[in-house]
Design a protein around this motif. Sequence first.
Motif, PDB file in Angstrom:
ATOM      1  N   SER A 258       0.897  -1.027   0.099  1.00  0.00           N
ATOM      2  CA  SER A 258      -0.075   0.073   0.054  1.00  0.00           C
ATOM      3  C   SER A 258       0.835   1.187  -0.017  1.00  0.00           C
ATOM      4  O   SER A 258       0.457   2.325  -0.429  1.00  0.00           O
ATOM      5  N   ASP A 259       2.082   1.184   0.392  1.00  0.00           N
ATOM      6  CA  ASP A 259       2.983   2.389   0.152  1.00  0.00           C
ATOM      7  C   ASP A 259       4.421   1.717   0.412  1.00  0.00           C
ATOM      8  O   ASP A 259       4.634   0.733   0.514  1.00  0.00           O
ATOM      9  N   LEU A 508      -6.575  13.973   0.787  1.00  0.00           N
ATOM     10  CA  LEU A 508      -5.548  12.916   0.146  1.00  0.00           C
ATOM     11  C   LEU A 508      -4.508  12.804   1.235  1.00  0.00           C
ATOM     12  O   LEU A 508      -4.100  13.572   2.139  1.00  0.00           O
ATOM     13  N   HIS A 510      -0.913  10.591   1.359  1.00  0.00           N
ATOM     14  CA  HIS A 510       0.094   9.657   0.338  1.00  0.00           C
ATOM     15  C   HIS A 510       1.401   9.953   1.063  1.00  0.00           C
ATOM     16  O   HIS A 510       1.513  11.351   1.352  1.00  0.00           O
ATOM     17  N   ARG A 576       5.160   8.255  -8.164  1.00  0.00           N
ATOM     18  CA  ARG A 576       3.980   7.578  -7.286  1.00  0.00           C
ATOM     19  C   ARG A 576       2.935   8.649  -6.892  1.00  0.00           C
ATOM     20  O   ARG A 576       1.878   8.457  -6.708  1.00  0.00           O
ATOM     21  N   GLY A 577       3.456   9.849  -6.326  1.00  0.00           N
ATOM     22  CA  GLY A 577       2.818  10.785  -5.884  1.00  0.00           C
ATOM     23  C   GLY A 577       1.627  11.179  -7.209  1.00  0.00           C
ATOM     24  O   GLY A 577       0.379  11.397  -6.745  1.00  0.00           O
ATOM     25  N   TYR A 580      -0.818   8.516  -7.667  1.00  0.00           N
ATOM     26  CA  TYR A 580      -1.817   8.616  -6.718  1.00  0.00           C
ATOM     27  C   TYR A 580      -2.913   9.513  -6.844  1.00  0.00           C
ATOM     28  O   TYR A 580      -4.192   9.300  -6.968  1.00  0.00           O
ATOM     29  N   GLN A 583      -4.761   8.346 -10.163  1.00  0.00           N
ATOM     30  CA  GLN A 583      -5.624   6.825 -10.156  1.00  0.00           C
ATOM     31  C   GLN A 583      -5.921   6.176  -8.962  1.00  0.00           C
ATOM     32  O   GLN A 583      -7.258   5.717  -8.747  1.00  0.00           O
ATOM     33  N   ASP A 584      -5.164   6.519  -7.922  1.00  0.00           N
ATOM     34  CA  ASP A 584      -5.278   5.523  -6.622  1.00  0.00           C
ATOM     35  C   ASP A 584      -6.100   6.357  -5.695  1.00  0.00           C
ATOM     36  O   ASP A 584      -6.602   5.841  -4.769  1.00  0.00           O
ATOM     37  N   SER A 585      -6.456   7.637  -5.564  1.00  0.00           N
ATOM     38  CA  SER A 585      -6.901   8.283  -4.441  1.00  0.00           C
ATOM     39  C   SER A 585      -8.345   8.200  -4.864  1.00  0.00           C
ATOM     40  O   SER A 585      -8.927   7.867  -6.009  1.00  0.00           O
ATOM     41  N   LYS A 588      -9.882  11.695  -8.831  1.00  0.00           N
ATOM     42  CA  LYS A 588      -9.221  11.928 -10.103  1.00  0.00           C
ATOM     43  C   LYS A 588      -8.820  13.330 -10.012  1.00  0.00           C
ATOM     44  O   LYS A 588      -9.552  14.126 -10.319  1.00  0.00           O
TER      45      LYS A 588
END
Length: 785
Positions: A258-259, A508, A510, A576-577, A580, A583-585, A588
């Motif tokens: 996950s991180d 958010l 991350h 990766r930030g 996130y 796509q991953d948060s 969008k």
Amino acid sequence: MHNNSLLNSLILLLLTFSFCSCSSDTISIHKPLRDGELLVSKSKTFALGFFTPGKSTSRYVGIWYYNLPIQTVVWVANRNILHHNLSTIPIWSTNVSFPQSQRNSTSAVIAQLSDIANLVLMINNTKTVLWESFDHPTDTFWFLQSWKTDDDPGNGAFTVKFSTIGKPQVLMYNHDLPWWRGGHWNGATLIGAPDMKRDMAILNVSFLEDDDNYVAFSYNMFAKSVITRVVIQQSGFLQTFRWDSQTGQWSRCWSEPSDECGNYGTCGSNEDGTGGCVRKKGSSVCENGEGFIKVVSLKVPDTSVAVAKSGLSLEECEKECLQNCSCTAYSIADVRNGGSGCLAWHGDLIDIQKLNDQGQDLFLRVDKIELANYYRKRKGVLDKKRLAAILVASIIAIVLLLSCVNYMWKKKREDENKLMMQLNQDSSGEENIAQSNTHPNLPFFSFKTIMTATRNCGHENKLGQGGFGSVYKGSLVNGQEIAVKRLSQNSGQGKEEFKTEVKLLVKLQHRNLVRLLSCCFEKEERMLVYEYLPNKSLDLFIFSKHLSNSLIVSLIKTKGHHWIGANVLKLCGIARGVLYLHQDSRLKIIHRDLKASNVLLDAAMNPKISDFGMARIFGDDDEIQAITKRVVGTYGYMSPEYAMEGRYSTKSDVFSYGVILLEIIAGQRNTHSETGRASLNLIGHVWTLWTEGRALDTVDPALNQSYPSAIVLRCIQIGLLCVQENAINRPSMLDVVFMLANEIPLCPPQKPAFLFNGSKYLQESSTSGGGSSVNEVTETTISAR
């Protein structure tokens, strides 16, 4: 020895162009499968046939969901064999032996597709299984190996399987190196996949382990109508998906790691990622008075070096570990019914991680001094003669504390109500922070508190100047360091950016995004309080010659020959930030002002993206791009379609990321805006050198050639792919992360956008400084070539 007749019956032949539909679930030597035909399981859940993945021109044999609108392949037969043309040449064979007693009955051999996506080769009359696809999985449960790319289902870099060394556990490997550890089965879940525990209410899970190191794991949904799958992605993530019939899409349930703290051994031996768990040894290896302290809610260490014993209680486990001087820690093996069994570790503890309330307790061996301090903190050492006085003083202190808490709560509510009222008076009509319910846990600081922390926003505390205000360093009464953005009172845009940044940052979370701690809206002041990052912004390092060499070496130099290792590149952290956000948060988000000055660095030089005042949210998952007449951003980082037409999308941020990547390597800005005009930019310079075969001439001379040339060339190529003129040709941020993490061949870049050779710019600074921002695309003359 193989029987030739049988071998023919085991082969799927591509005989001819035949586009008829086949509803049977069985094939035999007399009923082969042709291209265009399908095997369909009895319940019409799965189909087997020939397919072409993505943009590939090759044909493969595979199994996919039959009744879903999106072709989702769960198994590939000939994944490493490419076939571009139809022919009568066999394209795949199971290559198994035939029983001696049945060699004259080859016509009785059939291959059947079951309702659980298993292709089974069997003797029809006895149902004897000769071969089954479940013994040869691809990227979907459960020895797993990722595809190479979306277009190539061949063996990728990542595999997931059970390791039976020591206590069996799930491990993901990047090539042959451990990448992520799912951990052992503790009776309730895989200890390294805490999010999996949430699905236990809807999953029927079966786990089997015997003394011969045989391990089997299976699951199915209690609700038969629910469709789920477990997939290992090409970028190194193990993910579960559930089919959403309302949206017609796969919905992701959980993803591991996950991180970056979840990556195997990130913090080294005896660390849990929070600075704890380092054993202080006494004067001897096994001295009198040693004992154990309890560390709660952990992903317990790598069990390949653990000794597992069943039937022991927790007390018996402690006794055995204490008698063995090499035993460093122990834990419960099975957490069900109050706990049973024992896991004992000897030597260093590898891959520990704090898991909040989802982990297990680990009992760590310490010397007698540490043990005494531990019990003193827990129980306290109270003098009986002073006990009565302490109790009275405690009661008084509690009363005063409750009074203070009550006063602070009322004051906080007043400040929040004042903020809500002022935001409701905003004439813009945009949804305000109070109505959006995005800040239930965000504390509000008073103006006085922030002024005290920053010494009245004194010049000596000033960290930087941006288009919408200044940033100051502060220190709270508890010693916590903070960074305060004080928006200018004369900024006509400040209120909108303030609202946008608060609404986004409280949603958010991350490791590569700056964290919002608080805000203040008082006395016409608008302030945002962030975590303090001591190394300031990335541009100060890459554009300051006395600092750039040390930074770039830390960004590029790696140990070993692999691009990804224990030291994950900071470049990948920025990527990766952004991934996130895209796509991953839960949202969008398009950042729209991604640049070197908006990438901050913490004490360990980890990058964190900041300044979300210009960001925009895409409401629907299928929303690809939007158009605006108000173009905001910074020269040199804006994509051509955004700067000239107002069109922005995730590919706009990809362009900005590519510029940052090239700036890091070259140690110079893409454009210079001090005079309001951009000179020949860095993108054009790098492209010219690339086409002439002199790309390494791009590298900052301050490095003195102390860098791995192959890795730098790969970075330059990825950067050029990101800044291609046509947005469609640019990779997604998921592709960028994958290219950075894997040594796969890269496509040659096409012509980039040589931006900003125009003659007229608007001189309006962006929110964080560093370059110029533009406003109203209709008023800006920009040319591209």
